[in-house]
Design an enzyme around this catalytic site. Structure first.
Site, PDB file in Angstrom:
ATOM      1  N   GLU A  97     -34.078 -13.357  35.135  1.00 34.89           N
ATOM      2  CA  GLU A  97     -34.272 -14.066  33.870  1.00 34.89           C
ATOM      3  C   GLU A  97     -35.373 -15.120  33.979  1.00 34.89           C
ATOM      4  O   GLU A  97     -35.938 -15.538  32.972  1.00 34.89           O
ATOM      5  CB  GLU A  97     -32.962 -14.712  33.411  1.00 34.89           C
ATOM      6  CG  GLU A  97     -31.853 -13.721  33.081  1.00 34.89           C
ATOM      7  CD  GLU A  97     -32.009 -13.074  31.705  1.00 34.89           C
ATOM      8  OE1 GLU A  97     -33.030 -13.319  31.037  1.00 34.89           O
ATOM      9  OE2 GLU A  97     -31.103 -12.314  31.306  1.00 34.89           O
ATOM     10  N   ARG A 101     -12.166 -23.687  13.476  1.00 33.68           N
ATOM     11  CA  ARG A 101     -13.462 -23.508  12.786  1.00 33.68           C
ATOM     12  C   ARG A 101     -14.594 -24.282  13.441  1.00 33.68           C
ATOM     13  O   ARG A 101     -15.625 -24.535  12.809  1.00 33.68           O
ATOM     14  CB  ARG A 101     -13.350 -23.858  11.303  1.00 33.68           C
ATOM     15  CG  ARG A 101     -12.363 -22.966  10.542  1.00 33.68           C
ATOM     16  CD  ARG A 101     -12.515 -23.132   9.037  1.00 33.68           C
ATOM     17  NE  ARG A 101     -11.599 -22.233   8.345  1.00 33.68           N
ATOM     18  CZ  ARG A 101     -10.394 -22.593   7.901  1.00 33.68           C
ATOM     19  NH1 ARG A 101      -9.962 -23.837   8.096  1.00 33.68           N
ATOM     20  NH2 ARG A 101      -9.617 -21.729   7.283  1.00 33.68           N
ATOM     21  N   HIS A 137     -28.695  -3.319  28.989  1.00 37.00           N
ATOM     22  CA  HIS A 137     -27.328  -3.229  28.462  1.00 37.00           C
ATOM     23  C   HIS A 137     -26.806  -1.802  28.503  1.00 37.00           C
ATOM     24  O   HIS A 137     -25.612  -1.572  28.746  1.00 37.00           O
ATOM     25  CB  HIS A 137     -27.285  -3.759  27.032  1.00 37.00           C
ATOM     26  CG  HIS A 137     -27.340  -5.250  26.946  1.00 37.00           C
ATOM     27  ND1 HIS A 137     -27.517  -5.916  25.750  1.00 37.00           N
ATOM     28  CD2 HIS A 137     -27.229  -6.217  27.885  1.00 37.00           C
ATOM     29  CE1 HIS A 137     -27.520  -7.224  25.964  1.00 37.00           C
ATOM     30  NE2 HIS A 137     -27.356  -7.423  27.255  1.00 37.00           N
ATOM     31  N   ARG A 180     -37.449 -15.149  18.667  1.00 37.84           N
ATOM     32  CA  ARG A 180     -36.419 -15.253  19.696  1.00 37.84           C
ATOM     33  C   ARG A 180     -36.037 -13.894  20.268  1.00 37.84           C
ATOM     34  O   ARG A 180     -35.563 -13.801  21.402  1.00 37.84           O
ATOM     35  CB  ARG A 180     -35.177 -15.962  19.140  1.00 37.84           C
ATOM     36  CG  ARG A 180     -34.116 -16.183  20.210  1.00 37.84           C
ATOM     37  CD  ARG A 180     -33.003 -17.110  19.767  1.00 37.84           C
ATOM     38  NE  ARG A 180     -32.040 -17.266  20.841  1.00 37.84           N
ATOM     39  CZ  ARG A 180     -31.007 -18.106  20.822  1.00 37.84           C
ATOM     40  NH1 ARG A 180     -30.808 -18.886  19.772  1.00 37.84           N
ATOM     41  NH2 ARG A 180     -30.180 -18.184  21.844  1.00 37.84           N
ATOM     42  N   ASN A 189     -35.094 -10.931  24.680  1.00 39.29           N
ATOM     43  CA  ASN A 189     -34.333  -9.748  25.056  1.00 39.29           C
ATOM     44  C   ASN A 189     -35.169  -8.735  25.838  1.00 39.29           C
ATOM     45  O   ASN A 189     -34.747  -7.579  25.992  1.00 39.29           O
ATOM     46  CB  ASN A 189     -33.754  -9.081  23.808  1.00 39.29           C
ATOM     47  CG  ASN A 189     -32.654  -9.908  23.185  1.00 39.29           C
ATOM     48  OD1 ASN A 189     -31.652 -10.202  23.823  1.00 39.29           O
ATOM     49  ND2 ASN A 189     -32.844 -10.301  21.936  1.00 39.29           N
ATOM     50  N   GLU A 191     -32.442 -15.780  15.782  1.00 39.20           N
ATOM     51  CA  GLU A 191     -33.064 -14.547  16.239  1.00 39.20           C
ATOM     52  C   GLU A 191     -33.502 -13.653  15.076  1.00 39.20           C
ATOM     53  O   GLU A 191     -33.210 -12.465  15.030  1.00 39.20           O
ATOM     54  CB  GLU A 191     -32.109 -13.773  17.173  1.00 39.20           C
ATOM     55  CG  GLU A 191     -32.827 -12.774  18.069  1.00 39.20           C
ATOM     56  CD  GLU A 191     -31.917 -12.127  19.097  1.00 39.20           C
ATOM     57  OE1 GLU A 191     -31.645 -10.939  18.964  1.00 39.20           O
ATOM     58  OE2 GLU A 191     -31.474 -12.839  20.015  1.00 39.20           O
ATOM     59  N   LYS A 200     -26.157 -18.942  21.900  1.00 42.24           N
ATOM     60  CA  LYS A 200     -25.603 -17.600  21.755  1.00 42.24           C
ATOM     61  C   LYS A 200     -24.278 -17.531  22.512  1.00 42.24           C
ATOM     62  O   LYS A 200     -24.228 -17.818  23.716  1.00 42.24           O
ATOM     63  CB  LYS A 200     -26.552 -16.557  22.330  1.00 42.24           C
ATOM     64  CG  LYS A 200     -27.612 -16.070  21.388  1.00 42.24           C
ATOM     65  CD  LYS A 200     -28.329 -14.899  22.049  1.00 42.24           C
ATOM     66  CE  LYS A 200     -29.345 -14.264  21.156  1.00 42.24           C
ATOM     67  NZ  LYS A 200     -29.995 -13.099  21.809  1.00 42.24           N
ATOM     68  N   HIS A 210     -25.401  -8.255  35.695  1.00 40.51           N
ATOM     69  CA  HIS A 210     -26.211  -8.350  34.475  1.00 40.51           C
ATOM     70  C   HIS A 210     -27.685  -8.587  34.794  1.00 40.51           C
ATOM     71  O   HIS A 210     -28.572  -7.921  34.238  1.00 40.51           O
ATOM     72  CB  HIS A 210     -25.680  -9.475  33.582  1.00 40.51           C
ATOM     73  CG  HIS A 210     -26.527  -9.733  32.379  1.00 40.51           C
ATOM     74  ND1 HIS A 210     -26.692  -8.814  31.361  1.00 40.51           N
ATOM     75  CD2 HIS A 210     -27.293 -10.807  32.038  1.00 40.51           C
ATOM     76  CE1 HIS A 210     -27.511  -9.308  30.444  1.00 40.51           C
ATOM     77  NE2 HIS A 210     -27.885 -10.511  30.824  1.00 40.51           N
ATOM     78  N   HIS A 263     -33.484  -6.081  27.983  1.00 34.81           N
ATOM     79  CA  HIS A 263     -32.050  -6.047  27.702  1.00 34.81           C
ATOM     80  C   HIS A 263     -31.589  -4.765  27.018  1.00 34.81           C
ATOM     81  O   HIS A 263     -30.438  -4.369  27.177  1.00 34.81           O
ATOM     82  CB  HIS A 263     -31.654  -7.266  26.874  1.00 34.81           C
ATOM     83  CG  HIS A 263     -31.621  -8.539  27.659  1.00 34.81           C
ATOM     84  ND1 HIS A 263     -32.743  -9.084  28.241  1.00 34.81           N
ATOM     85  CD2 HIS A 263     -30.597  -9.378  27.969  1.00 34.81           C
ATOM     86  CE1 HIS A 263     -32.415 -10.208  28.866  1.00 34.81           C
ATOM     87  NE2 HIS A 263     -31.124 -10.400  28.716  1.00 34.81           N
ATOM     88  N   LYS A 316     -37.563 -21.344  26.765  1.00 40.97           N
ATOM     89  CA  LYS A 316     -36.451 -20.941  25.905  1.00 40.97           C
ATOM     90  C   LYS A 316     -36.209 -21.978  24.815  1.00 40.97           C
ATOM     91  O   LYS A 316     -35.958 -21.624  23.655  1.00 40.97           O
ATOM     92  CB  LYS A 316     -35.180 -20.712  26.711  1.00 40.97           C
ATOM     93  CG  LYS A 316     -34.034 -20.243  25.824  1.00 40.97           C
ATOM     94  CD  LYS A 316     -32.983 -19.457  26.536  1.00 40.97           C
ATOM     95  CE  LYS A 316     -32.065 -18.774  25.520  1.00 40.97           C
ATOM     96  NZ  LYS A 316     -30.964 -18.044  26.154  1.00 40.97           N
TER      97      LYS A 316
END
Length: 376
Positions: free
Chosen positions: A186, A122, A253, A242, A246, A238, A144, A267, A249, A228
Site C-alpha cells: 500500500e 446512529r 479482491h 479517490r 483502489n 469516492e 472507509k 490482503h 484492488h 491519501k
C-alpha cells in the site's frame, strides 16, 4: 519527533499523528475528545497481548476508564457475526454518544470498529490507533469502514471519519516481516498511482523501509498519509479521484475471494499482485509502455511480494471465476467492470466499461485456467 498530517474535511477534519512513542501519549491526546471520560477499546487478542498494557496505562493515566473489547485475530472477524458481537458488547457497556470507541489493531479491527461506531446509536465518535504498516498508511485514514460477506470483500459498510489517528511507528517492531511486506504494497501504491518521485525513492529505499529504519519508515508513512489525506479531502465519498486508491484492488479482491480471505494470501499480498496485474493489463491494452509495467512489477517483486498468479501457492485460478468476482466489485456499475489502470508510472486513471472478455483473455495469458469451451 511526531508529525501531524491534517485531513481537511471541514467540520469532520482530523489529524493523523505519525511518529514513535505515541502509545505513551494516547491518553493525553484522546482525553479531550471523551466527554464522559469512558473509552471502549476494540482490539484483537494478538495486539492486546503485545501492547494492551502500555495503551491502558497511558489512557488511565489521563483519567480515562478503559473497557477492552477483545476479538479474535484474522479477516474472518470482519463479518456480520463479528459486527453483531462487537455492537452487542458496546451496548452492554451502555456507551452513549459522548463516549469514544477506539480501534486498536490492524485493518480488520479498524474496519470492523469503524463500522460498528458508524451504526451504534446512529453514530458514535471513534479513534484509530493502527498497529500494522498497512493500516497506518491506508485503512485507518479516510473513514472507509466495512465488513466482508460471502459474496465479496468490504461490500457492506459506511463512511465514518475518525476523530483522530495515532500511527505509532514503534509498534511496528512487533510486526512480522510478512506483514511488513504486505503493508509495503500500500506504500508503493501511492508512488505508482500519482507520485513518480516517491516511486523512485522507494526503488532505492524499500529495504530500509522494510527493515524499519526510523528515518526511512517515517518518510514512507508520512508521504503515504499525505497523499491519501489530500485525495480524501478532495473526494470523501469516492465519487471521483479517490477511486485511484483502489489501484490493484479489483484484481486483488478477486484473488482474495478465491483463496478464502485466509492466511494463504494476505490482503496486502493480493493488492501487490493486483497492482502488477493492473500495470501488465494496461500494457497489454496499449495504455502504458511495457517497460513501465516491467519496472512496476520488478519494484513490487523486489520487496518480496507476489506479482504473478503462479506465485500464490496451492491456488490454481480460473479466469472466468475471477472475472465473476470482479463483477461484484463496489466500483462496478450496471454490470460493467471498472479498473484503475495506468498510463505510466505515477499516472493512474479510472477506466470504466472495461471489456470482461479482454480481462478474461489477459488472465489466461497470465496462467489462469480456462474451462473447456470458453472463449470459442
Amino acid at each position: 519527533m511526531s508529525r501531524s498530517v491534517p485531513v481537511g474535511l471541514g467540520a469532520r477534519a482530523y489529524d493523523v499523528v505519525i511518529g514513535p512513542g505515541l502509545l505513551a501519549e494516547a491518553g493525553r491526546r484522546i482525553a479531550p475528545l471523551a466527554r464522559r471520560k469512558r473509552l471502549a477499546v476494540v482490539s484483537d487478542e494478538t495486539v492486546w497481548g503485545l501492547h494492551g498494557a502500555a495503551l491502558t496505562a497511558s489512557l488511565e493515566g489521563a483519567g480515562l476508564a478503559v473497557h477492552p473489547v477483545i476479538v479474535p485475530p484474522g479477516e474472518q472477524t470482519k463479518s456480520f457475526e463479528g459486527l453483531a458481537d462487537v455492537t452487542d458488547r458496546l451496548l452492554a457497556l451502555e456507551l452513549d454518544r459522548g463516549d469514544i470507541v477506539t480501534a486498536f489493531g490492524g485493518g480488520v479491527v479498524g474496519d470492523l470498529t469503524g463500522f460498528a461506531a458508524a451504526i451504534y446509536k446512529r453514530g458514535i465518535d471513534f479513534v484509530q490507533i493502527p498497529t500494522t504498516l498497512l493500516a497506518q498508511v491506508d485503512s485507518s485514514v479516510g473513514g472507509k469502514t466495512a465488513i466482508d460477506t460471502p459474496r465479496g470483500k468490504n461490500l457492506v459498510g459506511a463512511f465514518h471519519q475518525p476523530r483522530l489517528v495515532l500511527a505509532d511507528l514503534d509498534v511496528l517492531s512487533t510486526l512480522s516481516d510478512r506483514e511488513m511486506r504486505a503493508g509495503y504494497s500500500e506504500v508503493i501504491k501511492y508512488g505508482l498511482l500519482g507520485d513518480f518521485g516517491f516511486f523512485e525513492w522507494l526503488e532505492t529505499n524499500s529495504a530500509a523501509v522494510l527493515a524499519r529504519e526510523p528515518a526511512a519508515l517515517a518518510r514512507a508513512v508520512a508521504r503515504s498519509v499525505e497523499m491519501k489525506a489530500e485525495i480524501v479531502a478532495e473526494d470523501e465519498k469516492e465519487q471521483g479521484r479517490r477511486a485511484l486508491l483502489n489501484l490493484g484492488h479489483t484484481f486483488g479482491h478477486a484473488l482474495e475471494a478465491e483463496t478464502g480471505y485466509g492466511a494463504a494470501l494476505l490482503h496486502g499480498e493480493a493488492v501487490a499482485a493486483g497492482q502488477a496485474l493492473a500495470f501488465r493489463f494496461s500494457a497489454a491494452q496499449g495504455l502504458c509502455a511495457g517497460q513501465d509495467a516491467a519496472r512496476a512489477t520488478a519494484a513490487i517483486a523486489g520487496a518480496g511480494l507476489p506479482t504473478r498468479l503462479d506465485e500464490i501457492a496451492g491456488h490454481p485460478f480460473d479466469a472466468a471465476r475471477l472475472v465473476r468476482h470482479m463483477a461484484q466489485d463496489k466500483k462496478a456499475e450496471a454490470g460493467q467492470l471498472t479498473f484503475i489502470l495506468a498510463r505510466a508510472l505515477g499516472d493512474a486513471f479510472v477506466a470504466k466499461d472495461v471489456d470482461a472478455e479482454a480481462v478474461r483473455r489477459f488472465l489466461v495469458s497470465e496462467g489462469a485456467q480456462m474451462h473447456e469451451g470458453e472463449g470459442r
